[in-house]
Motif scaffolding. Structure first.
Motif, short mmCIF file in Angstrom:
data_model
loop_
_atom_site.label_atom_id
_atom_site.label_comp_id
_atom_site.label_asym_id
_atom_site.label_seq_id
_atom_site.Cartn_x
_atom_site.Cartn_y
_atom_site.Cartn_z
N ALA A 170 0.82 -1.21 0.00
CA ALA A 170 0.00 0.00 0.00
C ALA A 170 0.86 1.26 0.00
CB ALA A 170 -0.91 0.00 1.23
N PRO A 171 0.37 2.33 -0.62
CA PRO A 171 1.12 3.58 -0.65
C PRO A 171 1.11 4.29 0.69
CG PRO A 171 -1.03 3.91 -1.63
CD PRO A 171 -0.91 2.44 -1.34
N SER A 172 2.05 5.18 0.89
CA SER A 172 2.04 6.04 2.07
C SER A 172 0.88 7.03 1.93
CB SER A 172 3.35 6.80 2.20
OG SER A 172 3.47 7.74 1.13
N LEU A 173 0.57 7.72 3.01
CA LEU A 173 -0.50 8.71 2.96
C LEU A 173 -0.16 9.81 1.95
CD1 LEU A 173 -3.22 9.64 4.15
CD2 LEU A 173 -1.90 11.00 5.79
N ARG A 174 1.07 10.25 1.95
CA ARG A 174 1.49 11.30 1.01
C ARG A 174 1.35 10.82 -0.44
NH1 ARG A 174 4.99 15.72 1.77
NH2 ARG A 174 5.51 14.92 3.86
N GLU A 175 1.77 9.57 -0.70
CA GLU A 175 1.67 9.02 -2.05
C GLU A 175 0.21 8.87 -2.47
OE1 GLU A 175 5.74 6.30 -2.01
OE2 GLU A 175 3.83 5.47 -1.32
N ALA A 176 -0.64 8.39 -1.54
CA ALA A 176 -2.06 8.21 -1.85
C ALA A 176 -2.73 9.54 -2.17
CB ALA A 176 -2.76 7.54 -0.68
N GLU A 177 -2.33 10.60 -1.48
CA GLU A 177 -2.89 11.92 -1.77
C GLU A 177 -2.47 12.38 -3.16
OE1 GLU A 177 -2.97 16.53 -0.09
OE2 GLU A 177 -1.88 14.98 1.03
N LYS A 178 -1.21 12.19 -3.51
CA LYS A 178 -0.73 12.58 -4.83
C LYS A 178 -1.44 11.82 -5.95
CE LYS A 178 3.94 14.02 -3.47
NZ LYS A 178 5.39 13.72 -3.59
N LEU A 179 -1.82 10.56 -5.65
CA LEU A 179 -2.50 9.74 -6.64
C LEU A 179 -4.00 10.04 -6.73
CD1 LEU A 179 -0.76 6.31 -5.87
CD2 LEU A 179 -0.50 7.67 -7.96
N GLY A 180 -4.49 10.91 -5.85
CA GLY A 180 -5.90 11.26 -5.86
C GLY A 180 -6.80 10.17 -5.31
N LEU A 181 -6.29 9.34 -4.40
CA LEU A 181 -7.05 8.20 -3.87
C LEU A 181 -7.88 8.54 -2.64
CD1 LEU A 181 -4.26 5.44 -4.09
CD2 LEU A 181 -6.07 5.95 -5.76
N LEU A 182 -7.60 9.68 -2.03
CA LEU A 182 -8.18 9.96 -0.71
C LEU A 182 -9.48 10.76 -0.80
CD1 LEU A 182 -4.91 10.92 1.19
CD2 LEU A 182 -5.97 8.65 0.92
N PRO A 183 -10.37 10.56 0.18
CA PRO A 183 -11.63 11.31 0.19
C PRO A 183 -11.40 12.77 0.58
CG PRO A 183 -11.46 9.93 2.15
CD PRO A 183 -10.31 9.57 1.28
N ASP A 184 -12.30 13.62 0.14
CA ASP A 184 -12.25 15.05 0.44
C ASP A 184 -13.09 15.33 1.69
OD1 ASP A 184 -11.75 17.96 -0.53
OD2 ASP A 184 -13.92 17.86 -0.21
N TYR A 185 -12.56 16.15 2.58
CA TYR A 185 -13.24 16.41 3.84
C TYR A 185 -14.60 17.06 3.64
CZ TYR A 185 -14.07 18.15 8.60
OH TYR A 185 -14.61 18.42 9.83
N SER A 186 -14.67 18.04 2.75
CA SER A 186 -15.95 18.72 2.53
C SER A 186 -16.99 17.76 1.96
CB SER A 186 -15.77 19.92 1.60
OG SER A 186 -15.26 19.52 0.34
N ALA A 187 -16.55 16.83 1.10
CA ALA A 187 -17.48 15.83 0.57
C ALA A 187 -17.94 14.88 1.66
CB ALA A 187 -16.82 15.06 -0.57
N CYS A 188 -17.04 14.55 2.58
CA CYS A 188 -17.41 13.69 3.72
C CYS A 188 -18.41 14.41 4.61
CB CYS A 188 -16.17 13.30 4.52
SG CYS A 188 -15.08 12.13 3.69
N ARG A 189 -18.18 15.70 4.89
CA ARG A 189 -19.11 16.45 5.72
C ARG A 189 -20.49 16.52 5.05
NH1 ARG A 189 -19.03 16.61 10.51
NH2 ARG A 189 -20.45 18.37 10.38
N ALA A 190 -20.52 16.64 3.73
CA ALA A 190 -21.79 16.66 3.02
C ALA A 190 -22.49 15.31 3.17
CB ALA A 190 -21.57 16.99 1.55
N ARG A 191 -21.70 14.23 3.14
CA ARG A 191 -22.25 12.90 3.32
C ARG A 191 -22.85 12.75 4.72
NH1 ARG A 191 -25.08 8.59 1.93
NH2 ARG A 191 -24.38 6.67 2.93
N TYR A 192 -22.15 13.23 5.72
CA TYR A 192 -22.67 13.15 7.10
C TYR A 192 -23.97 13.93 7.23
CZ TYR A 192 -17.69 12.01 7.78
OH TYR A 192 -16.43 11.50 7.68
N ALA A 193 -24.04 15.10 6.58
CA ALA A 193 -25.24 15.93 6.64
C ALA A 193 -26.43 15.21 6.01
CB ALA A 193 -24.99 17.27 5.95
#
Length: 202
Positions: A170-193
């Motif tokens: 598995a990639p490191s957190l930094r590598e995963a972010e560069k690859l665009g694999l990680l969720p966006d916080y604002s999108a997560c907050r919208a999901r919670y709402a």
């Protein structure tokens, strides 16, 4: 039952009241009314998983892409350290972690909202983990982060030699972010709402 939010938005520790007598013990492992009051919405359960691991194992770090999968974990046999990591890009606690012990002794549970990653490792020779999932597993939405990422510096037990090939690669957190694999916080907050109960929020 006490449910309190941890230092990362969307993570809650559940501390049930345990009743002991000559026969053994009794507790509510999950209470929908208590959960809904603390978190703001009901937990919809689509899948229940159970894993048994021996000392030296690390399972994780795992998450899913949105709409994601919320998880409610308990450890009915043995003890584990469960480490959650905020991998939501843009979150005020991005890259931070919280570690909790779940065990057959303390009977605690951990709830993680969509977008949070976690992994766990046994603190005993063997441990069983049961977790309720808000959606079924899909390989297409699965996210893996290197649990031994030196930048995360997670507090795993000293013995940690049993990892799956997928987790080792598995990639490191930094590598995963560069690859665009990680969720966006604002999108997560919208999901919670979307999930919130207006009667509890208002």
């Amino acid at each position: 039952m006490q449910i309190r939010q941890l230092g990362v938005d969307g993570a809650f520790l559940v501390e049930p009241k345990v009743f002991h007598d000559d026969r053994g013990l009794f507790l509510e492992a999950f209470s929908q009314p208590a959960f809904q009051k603390a978190v703001g919405h009901q937990l919809s359960v689509a899948q229940v998983n159970c894993s048994v691991s021996r000392r030296g194992t690390i399972r994780g770090l795992h998450a899913t892409a949105l709409p994601g999968q919320a998880r409610y974990m308990t450890c009915p046999q043995g003890a584990i350290i469960d480490i959650l990591v905020d991998i939501r890009v843009g979150s005020p606690t991005y890259g931070e972690h919280v570690a909790v012990e779940l065990s057959a002794e303390n009977r605690h549970a951990l709830y993680l909202a969509e977008g949070l990653a976690h992994g766990f490792a046994p603190l005993t020779d063997q441990a069983t983990v049961v977790y309720l999932c808000s959606s079924t597993w899909s390989p297409d939405t699965s996210i893996q982060i290197d649990p031994l990422d030196p930048e995360l510096a997670l507090p795993w037990p000293p013995k940690r030699d049993l990892l799956s090939e997928k987790d080792l690669a598995a990639p490191s957190l930094r590598e995963a972010e560069k690859l665009g694999l990680l969720p966006d916080y604002s999108a997560c907050r919208a999901r919670y709402a979307e999930l919130e109960d207006p009667a509890l929020v208002g």
